[in-house]
Design a protein around this motif. Sequence first.
Motif, PDB file in Angstrom:
ATOM      1  N   GLY A  62       0.787  -1.231   0.000  1.00 52.81           N
ATOM      2  CA  GLY A  62       0.000   0.000   0.000  1.00 52.81           C
ATOM      3  C   GLY A  62       0.816   1.277   0.000  1.00 52.81           C
ATOM      4  O   GLY A  62       0.288   2.351   0.317  1.00 52.81           O
ATOM      5  N   GLU A  63       2.092   1.188  -0.359  1.00 52.25           N
ATOM      6  CA  GLU A  63       2.967   2.364  -0.347  1.00 52.25           C
ATOM      7  C   GLU A  63       2.935   3.040  -1.719  1.00 52.25           C
ATOM      8  O   GLU A  63       3.873   2.970  -2.509  1.00 52.25           O
ATOM      9  N   TRP A  64       1.841   3.720  -1.988  1.00 52.87           N
ATOM     10  CA  TRP A  64       1.626   4.264  -3.330  1.00 52.87           C
ATOM     11  C   TRP A  64       2.591   5.410  -3.662  1.00 52.87           C
ATOM     12  O   TRP A  64       3.023   5.550  -4.805  1.00 52.87           O
ATOM     13  N   ARG A  65       2.932   6.222  -2.684  1.00 51.08           N
ATOM     14  CA  ARG A  65       3.865   7.327  -2.963  1.00 51.08           C
ATOM     15  C   ARG A  65       5.232   6.801  -3.403  1.00 51.08           C
ATOM     16  O   ARG A  65       5.835   7.309  -4.359  1.00 51.08           O
ATOM     17  N   THR A  66       5.717   5.781  -2.706  1.00 47.84           N
ATOM     18  CA  THR A  66       7.017   5.216  -3.070  1.00 47.84           C
ATOM     19  C   THR A  66       6.939   4.538  -4.431  1.00 47.84           C
ATOM     20  O   THR A  66       7.880   4.634  -5.237  1.00 47.84           O
ATOM     21  N   ALA A  67       5.834   3.870  -4.696  1.00 50.57           N
ATOM     22  CA  ALA A  67       5.664   3.212  -5.996  1.00 50.57           C
ATOM     23  C   ALA A  67       5.727   4.225  -7.133  1.00 50.57           C
ATOM     24  O   ALA A  67       6.408   4.005  -8.152  1.00 50.57           O
ATOM     25  N   LEU A  68       5.057   5.352  -6.962  1.00 51.73           N
ATOM     26  CA  LEU A  68       5.069   6.376  -8.009  1.00 51.73           C
ATOM     27  C   LEU A  68       6.448   7.029  -8.139  1.00 51.73           C
ATOM     28  O   LEU A  68       6.870   7.386  -9.239  1.00 51.73           O
ATOM     29  N   ARG A  69       7.131   7.173  -7.013  1.00 49.59           N
ATOM     30  CA  ARG A  69       8.490   7.732  -7.078  1.00 49.59           C
ATOM     31  C   ARG A  69       9.409   6.821  -7.881  1.00 49.59           C
ATOM     32  O   ARG A  69      10.190   7.291  -8.728  1.00 49.59           O
ATOM     33  N   LEU A  70       9.317   5.524  -7.639  1.00 51.65           N
ATOM     34  CA  LEU A  70      10.154   4.574  -8.378  1.00 51.65           C
ATOM     35  C   LEU A  70       9.814   4.582  -9.860  1.00 51.65           C
ATOM     36  O   LEU A  70      10.704   4.474 -10.708  1.00 51.65           O
ATOM     37  N   LEU A  71       8.539   4.718 -10.165  1.00 48.92           N
ATOM     38  CA  LEU A  71       8.138   4.772 -11.579  1.00 48.92           C
ATOM     39  C   LEU A  71       8.799   5.959 -12.267  1.00 48.92           C
ATOM     40  O   LEU A  71       9.265   5.855 -13.403  1.00 48.92           O
ATOM     41  N   GLY A  72       8.864   7.090 -11.566  1.00 46.37           N
ATOM     42  CA  GLY A  72       9.488   8.272 -12.137  1.00 46.37           C
ATOM     43  C   GLY A  72      10.997   8.172 -12.230  1.00 46.37           C
ATOM     44  O   GLY A  72      11.605   8.750 -13.141  1.00 46.37           O
ATOM     45  N   GLU A  73      11.595   7.440 -11.305  1.00 49.97           N
ATOM     46  CA  GLU A  73      13.059   7.327 -11.286  1.00 49.97           C
ATOM     47  C   GLU A  73      13.588   6.322 -12.301  1.00 49.97           C
ATOM     48  O   GLU A  73      14.776   6.351 -12.636  1.00 49.97           O
ATOM     49  N   MET A  74      12.734   5.450 -12.775  1.00 47.26           N
ATOM     50  CA  MET A  74      13.199   4.368 -13.648  1.00 47.26           C
ATOM     51  C   MET A  74      13.953   4.891 -14.868  1.00 47.26           C
ATOM     52  O   MET A  74      15.025   4.391 -15.220  1.00 47.26           O
ATOM     53  N   ALA A  75      13.399   5.899 -15.520  1.00 47.51           N
ATOM     54  CA  ALA A  75      14.027   6.417 -16.747  1.00 47.51           C
ATOM     55  C   ALA A  75      15.396   7.019 -16.470  1.00 47.51           C
ATOM     56  O   ALA A  75      16.262   7.044 -17.354  1.00 47.51           O
ATOM     57  N   GLU A  76      15.613   7.521 -15.238  1.00 49.80           N
ATOM     58  CA  GLU A  76      16.877   8.167 -14.913  1.00 49.80           C
ATOM     59  C   GLU A  76      17.953   7.163 -14.501  1.00 49.80           C
ATOM     60  O   GLU A  76      19.143   7.405 -14.718  1.00 49.80           O
ATOM     61  N   ARG A  77      17.557   6.051 -13.916  1.00 50.42           N
ATOM     62  CA  ARG A  77      18.522   5.169 -13.275  1.00 50.42           C
ATOM     63  C   ARG A  77      18.740   3.830 -13.968  1.00 50.42           C
ATOM     64  O   ARG A  77      19.608   3.061 -13.573  1.00 50.42           O
ATOM     65  N   VAL A  78      17.933   3.547 -14.994  1.00 50.48           N
ATOM     66  CA  VAL A  78      18.121   2.307 -15.752  1.00 50.48           C
ATOM     67  C   VAL A  78      18.743   2.668 -17.101  1.00 50.48           C
ATOM     68  O   VAL A  78      18.265   3.590 -17.778  1.00 50.48           O
TER      69      VAL A  78
END
Length: 212
Positions: A62-78
């Motif tokens: 249920g950690e939706w804020r962290t999930a959305l943060r990771l979604l945004g970071e994916m393009a920068e860190r992969v």
Amino acid sequence: QDARDEGIEPDTVALNAALAACERGGQSDEALLLLSEMEASPSAPPDRISYNTAIAACSRCGEWRTALRLLGEMAERVPPPRNTPDAHSYGAALSACERGGQPDEALRLLERMRSEGLRPGLVHYHAVMRACATPAHWPIAASMLQDARDEGLSPNTVSTNCALAACEAGGAWRDALALLDEAAAPDAISFHTAIAACRRAGGRPAARAALR
């Protein structure tokens, strides 16, 4: 850790397997720690699977804020070219919004998914519809059955039940009965949800109408 103790440095595939174990066990903190270690590792950098799995672990908790943060970071860190979210990424993030009770975030994610050229599937629609099963958002959820059809999808019984649950949340018993009448293959959940919508809004006479 056992592999490292024997002088073996795990690669990305091995650490992704560990991430998957964290996700299945609902261990989001462990998943995030492991992802952080991968980001700092030159030999086992995270890939899209790593991020998708970490997002799914956050969704499960249920950690939706962290999930959305990771979604945004994916393009920068992969590393490219596999550094953009795919349908699985959005599915996990939408599930997090659903479990976190975030209809507006879910709707924004659905639009973002479309803007990136990804076609939503029923699983994405279902997550958004469940997130929108609120007194304020139920009309949006109910209308998504037609949205799915417009995208060439074939809504199923689960789709109908998601829309019925939204009608129940909004006390929209007439809409619930209309959906039930249109449903190709309603099941017990369909009838129970429609009856619940009727009882919430119209009492026993409306509930009896659902059984006709």
